[in-house]
Design a protein around this motif. Structure first.
Motif, mmCIF file in Angstrom:
data_model
loop_
_atom_site.group_PDB
_atom_site.id
_atom_site.type_symbol
_atom_site.label_atom_id
_atom_site.label_comp_id
_atom_site.label_asym_id
_atom_site.label_seq_id
_atom_site.Cartn_x
_atom_site.Cartn_y
_atom_site.Cartn_z
ATOM 1 N N LEU A 69 0.694 11.129 5.330
ATOM 2 C CA LEU A 69 1.899 10.299 5.520
ATOM 3 C C LEU A 69 1.639 9.130 6.469
ATOM 4 C CD1 LEU A 69 4.673 13.053 5.804
ATOM 5 C CD2 LEU A 69 4.101 11.641 3.825
ATOM 6 N N GLY A 70 0.409 9.026 6.939
ATOM 7 C CA GLY A 70 0.066 7.985 7.912
ATOM 8 C C GLY A 70 -0.054 6.609 7.273
ATOM 9 N N PRO A 71 -0.581 5.635 8.042
ATOM 10 C CA PRO A 71 -0.610 4.254 7.588
ATOM 11 C C PRO A 71 -1.905 3.834 6.889
ATOM 12 C CG PRO A 71 -1.107 4.350 9.919
ATOM 13 C CD PRO A 71 -0.969 5.774 9.452
ATOM 14 N N THR A 72 -2.902 4.704 6.824
ATOM 15 C CA THR A 72 -4.202 4.248 6.310
ATOM 16 C C THR A 72 -4.292 4.403 4.795
ATOM 17 O OG1 THR A 72 -5.184 6.398 6.778
ATOM 18 C CG2 THR A 72 -5.401 4.721 8.478
ATOM 19 N N SER A 73 -5.350 3.835 4.234
ATOM 20 C CA SER A 73 -5.459 3.779 2.768
ATOM 21 C C SER A 73 -5.603 5.166 2.143
ATOM 22 C CB SER A 73 -6.649 2.903 2.378
ATOM 23 O OG SER A 73 -7.818 3.459 2.943
ATOM 24 N N ASP A 74 -6.069 6.152 2.948
ATOM 25 C CA ASP A 74 -6.184 7.500 2.379
ATOM 26 C C ASP A 74 -4.878 8.290 2.521
ATOM 27 O OD1 ASP A 74 -6.241 7.864 5.082
ATOM 28 O OD2 ASP A 74 -8.019 9.141 5.124
ATOM 29 N N ASP A 75 -3.868 7.663 3.095
ATOM 30 C CA ASP A 75 -2.585 8.357 3.255
ATOM 31 C C ASP A 75 -1.677 8.010 2.080
ATOM 32 O OD1 ASP A 75 -3.321 9.547 5.668
ATOM 33 O OD2 ASP A 75 -2.823 7.717 6.762
ATOM 34 N N ARG A 76 -1.741 8.810 1.029
ATOM 35 C CA ARG A 76 -1.112 8.408 -0.229
ATOM 36 C C ARG A 76 0.007 9.344 -0.676
ATOM 37 N NH1 ARG A 76 -5.038 8.825 -4.122
ATOM 38 N NH2 ARG A 76 -4.090 7.233 -5.412
#
Ligand code: ATP
Ligand code: MG
Length: 422
Positions: A69-76
């Motif tokens: 749920l975070g802001p990075t590209s792996d947080d999908r």
């Protein structure tokens, strides 16, 4: 009711992170009387999350998804779930306000990328994150498949344990109780014991509890190095009385070996007892390398009773810091009854505490001898009642050795505080 748990993250697939959410969430739910029917872990690449949710929707009434749920590209997770649900993502004012405040309080500028965390699938409930930025989300979705359509709930929680745990306890649990009340009353109690092996614990209580087990009590054991949990649970109108009766019988049979209830750790029980008696403790550690101090200081409020301590790993440190005599070390060695005794007594005098706990041992894998094999440890406690030294053999890997030794030290201290260590 059917609950499914989906833990996401490629790091779980790679074995880089231990899936503690699986254990923690299942444990919390079980103790509340809810059963997790299935649990899967999936990578955060591709559409594995969607596939897992789709499968879960067929049977589950509640699906809990963790991570991503975070802001990075792996947080999908947020994007993939919104896509699956066919719901557009909208910026949620409360979530955005929370993000702004989070950064303002820390006097940091909010990176643009972080804003995606305020995006919420239309119709979802936002669970504000008191310990981080990514909010949790709860969303109702059509479940049950075409044959038997029915609503299902999807709850998404952030990956970091320090964010997920309070969010679950404070926000999800009350919601869960309202939304999915238990059909049967449920009672559960875990009695935590130390100092008695699992087989003996079982031997002592299994027979006497049989009658209650036949009446519906669930009796379970969980053994870890140095401790055994006894879990008592029951459902139905007599749940509470069955558990209470079983607890009384168990207490009668295991007595002082029970140090605490439910989630209380041994170190927490020790701190609680010291606080109650307004007494203080210090530690002089060799082979545990600070683990005793670490465990004691993990307990909130430890500062009232834990004054400080030493890690005296070398002979020189034992002499200099604790006043262990060089003759003692030369005659008996660092791992010996007299050295442990002098460590504890030296620590107590120098720190001026009521109790002083000292440990010295051979963690291995080398350094053992016939007289003192690897795993040999001396644990000393000095207090008003005198000095007691215990010799144990903890022939495990280094980490387990340290944990078991700390456990035995804390247990010796607990018994002394209770007046049982004479
Ligand atoms: P963040 O905002 O920190 O990126 P997130 O909701 O995107 O949070 P993840 O990126 O999936 O969560 O995980 C963040 C960190 O949380 C991971 O690096 C890991 O240390 C921890 N974590 C994630 N899943 C688990 C798990 N199942 N068990 C234990 N720790 C986990
Ligand atoms: Mg992340």
């Amino acid at each position: 009711m059917n609950i499914e748990l989906i833990n996401t993250g490629t790091e779980l697939m790679l074995g880089r992170v231990l899936n503690t959410h699986q254990q923690w969430l299942c444990r919390q739910l079980a103790d509340l009387g809810y059963h997790v029917r299935r649990q899967v872990a999936v990578s955060d690449t591709g559409t594995a999350i969607q596939q897992a949710v789709r499968e879960a929707l067929r049977e589950a009434d509640l699906i809990i998804v963790t991570g991503g749920l975070g802001p990075t590209s792996d947080d999908r997770t947020r994007d993939l779930i919104a896509e699956l649900a066919g719901k557009p993502l909208r910026s949620d004012p409360a979530a955005l306000d929370h993000l702004n405040r989070f950064y303002a309080e820390r006097k940091r500028t909010m990176p643009e990328r972080v804003r995606v965390q305020a995006l919420v699938p239309e119709g979802a409930t936002v669970l504000l994150n008191e310990h981080g930025t990514a909010p949790g989300l709860a969303l109702e979705l059509p479940g049950g498949g075409e044959a038997a359509p029915r609503p299902a709930w999807l709850v998404m929680l952030p990956g970091p344990p320090r964010e997920l745990r309070p969010m679950f306890s404070v926000q999800v649990v009350p919601w869960l109780r309202r939304r999915f009340p238990l059909t049967d009353a449920f009672a559960c109690r875990t009695l935590r014991t130390t100092g008695i092996p699992e087989s003996i614990v079982e031997e002592r209580i299994d027979g006497p509890l049989r009658r209650i087990v036949e009446a519906g009590l669930e009796l379970g054991y969980c053994a870890r190095p140095g401790e055994v949990d006894v879990r008592l649970a029951a459902r139905g109108s007599r749940a509470e009385s069955l558990v209470i009766e079983a607890e009384q019988i168990t207490r009668g049979l295991l007595g002082d070996a029970i140090y605490g209830l439910d989630d209380e750790a041994l170190e927490a029980a020790v701190i609680r007892l010291l606080v109650e008696r307004q007494t203080t403790v210090t530690v002089a550690e060799s082979c545990t390398g600070g683990l005793l101090g670490h465990r004691l200081t993990n307990v909130p409020g430890a500062s009232a009773v834990f004054v400080g301590g030493w890690i005296t790993y070398s002979n020189e440190a034992k002499e200099k810091c604790l006043g262990v005599r060089s003759e003692t070390l030369a005659a008996f060695g660092a791992v010996s009854e007299p050295t442990a005794r002098e460590m504890a007594e030296g620590a107590r005098v120098r720190m001026g505490t009521d109790y002083a706990l000292a440990v010295t041992g051979i963690a291995g894998p080398s350094g053992g001898s016939e007289a003192k094999p690897v795993g040999t440890v001396f644990i000393a406690l000095a207090w008003e009642g005198g000095t007691r030294v215990m010799r144990n053999l903890n022939a495990f890997d280094r980490e387990t050795f340290k944990h078991a030794t700390a456990q035995q030290g804390l247990e010796l201290l607990r018994r002394a505080i209770l007046g049982l260590a004479g």
